[in-house]
Design a protein around this motif. Structure first.
Motif, PDB file in Angstrom:
ATOM      1  N   ASP A 297      18.398   3.093  29.789  1.00  0.00           N
ATOM      2  CA  ASP A 297      19.121   1.830  29.728  1.00  0.00           C
ATOM      3  C   ASP A 297      20.329   1.918  28.791  1.00  0.00           C
ATOM      4  OD1 ASP A 297      19.486  -0.973  28.217  1.00  0.00           O
ATOM      5  OD2 ASP A 297      18.767  -1.344  30.247  1.00  0.00           O
ATOM      6  N   PRO A 298      21.519   1.531  29.251  1.00  0.00           N
ATOM      7  CA  PRO A 298      22.728   1.676  28.428  1.00  0.00           C
ATOM      8  C   PRO A 298      22.744   0.797  27.184  1.00  0.00           C
ATOM      9  CG  PRO A 298      23.201   0.464  30.452  1.00  0.00           C
ATOM     10  CD  PRO A 298      21.824   1.002  30.593  1.00  0.00           C
ATOM     11  N   ILE A 299      22.168  -0.387  27.264  1.00  0.00           N
ATOM     12  CA  ILE A 299      22.168  -1.282  26.109  1.00  0.00           C
ATOM     13  C   ILE A 299      21.143  -0.816  25.081  1.00  0.00           C
ATOM     14  CG2 ILE A 299      21.778  -3.655  25.348  1.00  0.00           C
ATOM     15  CD1 ILE A 299      22.826  -4.631  28.010  1.00  0.00           C
ATOM     16  N   ALA A 300      19.988  -0.370  25.548  1.00  0.00           N
ATOM     17  CA  ALA A 300      18.934   0.074  24.629  1.00  0.00           C
ATOM     18  C   ALA A 300      19.379   1.273  23.805  1.00  0.00           C
ATOM     19  CB  ALA A 300      17.671   0.401  25.410  1.00  0.00           C
ATOM     20  N   ARG A 301      20.141   2.191  24.423  1.00  0.00           N
ATOM     21  CA  ARG A 301      20.521   3.384  23.656  1.00  0.00           C
ATOM     22  C   ARG A 301      21.552   3.060  22.588  1.00  0.00           C
ATOM     23  NH1 ARG A 301      23.171   7.748  27.696  1.00  0.00           N
ATOM     24  NH2 ARG A 301      21.425   7.099  29.011  1.00  0.00           N
TER      25      ARG A 301
END
Length: 377
Positions: A297-301
């Motif tokens: 997930d782009p936001i989680a990273r």
């Protein structure tokens, strides 16, 4: 360089086999675990304040997208194409743009629209069917959403050629999906852009599914390699890495502004949701594939990076979530308050000076709708 490490997966439900092609190298600056890494060709220094801004942009894009889905499910919109999972590709590239650059989007590029200062209500109005295009392209240098697959690449190339002839110190970026690369328009745009050294960046969001058609049924080589056949650079970037998308797009736009011609960026990402709200992706892909990409997930990273470096805490993330909720609540209220335009307005702007055939069609339409009124419908 990082490795794509993308598992493949059964491409049709009920098929337990997996497809794991040779991993393709791509530009990655932020791993799925939130760790920074170096790249020999594409580097970028982003201060914590800008990192937080990128996080907020992605969070807002996801919130607006979720609101679009809810509104459609509740009958407030006719359709909604979700960007879920593609926030880094859109925000990273969108934030690389200068104010005088021009954007030619497809129909899923809500995050780019927000980066350009677009009112999210204008995007929703288009899918509510209460506007004829939705916005003035000149206001934010953000052109209209294009539903004809791939045609915007030709529009962008022609516009970029015009900018070059005018001597403008600006560039054009055009967004399209992997499915669009199967259209002849895209190949024609590549060729024109290469021959005329047009200042255009072709940004392909390869989310791996053209509705229900997987990428391996569209191309025998990675998409970015197609650029070599036309005589300009192609780069594959981790499309779930907002920093890599920002760095590579900045580089490509700078090439364009210097008169060095076009670049093709393939943002290797994944469409986490349905193609649109009329689609059921469970009919053609399995849950294991989605779970694998959820871990990237782009936001989680980016959240992991901010947390590990002490650049943000839980209070900050809670505040961002609260601001997103307030913003989408306000958008929801505005959408529900939108008035329905008179259907006859569609006949008014076909020709500047009018046309006899349009007048005839308007008369027929008026008589048709009057019949419903007389019946009390």
């Amino acid at each position: 360089m990082g490795r794509a490490g993308v598992a493949s997966h059964s491409r049709r439900n009920g098929d337990s086999s997996t497809r794991r092609p040779e991993a393709e190298k791509f530009v990655q600056l932020l791993t799925p675990q939130g760790e920074l890494r170096m790249h020999p060709e594409h580097t970028i220094e982003v201060p914590p304040t800008e990192l937080r801004g990128l996080y907020e942009d992605m969070a807002k894009a996801r919130a607006v997208d979720a609101e679009g889905i809810l509104l459609q499910r509740q009958g407030e919109l006719g359709l909604w194409p979700s960007l879920l999972g593609q926030e880094a590709a859109q925000i990273g590239s969108g934030r690389a743009l200068a104010d005088d650059d021009h954007v030619f989007p497809s129909y899923r590029d809500h995050g780019v629209a927000l980066c350009r200062g677009m009112d999210p209500a204008d995007l929703l109005a288009l899918f509510r069917g209460v506007s004829h295009g939705g916005w003035d392209p000149a206001e934010h240098n953000f052109h209209l959403y294009t539903l004809v697959i791939g045609s915007q690449t030709l529009h962008a190339t022609g516009y970029a050629m015009g900018l070059a002839k005018d001597g403008a110190d600006s560039a054009v970026i055009v967004y399209f999906g992997d499915g669009a690369t199967s259209q002849g328009d895209v190949s024609e745009a590549f060729n024109f852009a290469a021959l005329h050294e047009a200042p255009v960046v072709f940004f392909c969001q390869n989310n791996q599914w053209a509705i229900s058609e997987p990428t391996e049924k569209q191309t025998r080589v990675p998409i970015h390699q197609r650029a070599a056949g036309f005589g300009f650079p192609g780069v594959r970037v981790d499309g779930n890495d907002v920093l890599a998308c920002l760095a590579v797009t900045r580089w490509a736009l700078e090439r364009a502004r210097k008169g060095q011609g076009p670049t093709l960026i393939e943002a290797f990402t994944y469409r986490m949701g349905a193609h649109t709200t009329s689609d059921d992706p469970t009919r053609y892909r399995n849950a294991a594939e989605v779970d694998e990409w959820r871990a990237k997930d782009p936001i989680a990273r980016l959240k992991a990076l901010l947390t590990s470096q002490g650049w943000a805490d839980e209070a900050y993330f809670a505040d961002v979530d609260d601001r997103c909720r307030q913003a989408t609540r306000a958008v929801r209220e505005r959408v529900r308050a939108m008035s329905v335009p008179d259907p006859k307005v569609m006949f008014r702007h076909s020709y500047a000076d009018g046309h006899a055939l349009v007048d005839e069609e308007l008369a027929q339409f008026t008589a048709y709708t009057a019949a419903f009124d007389s019946e009390g419908c």
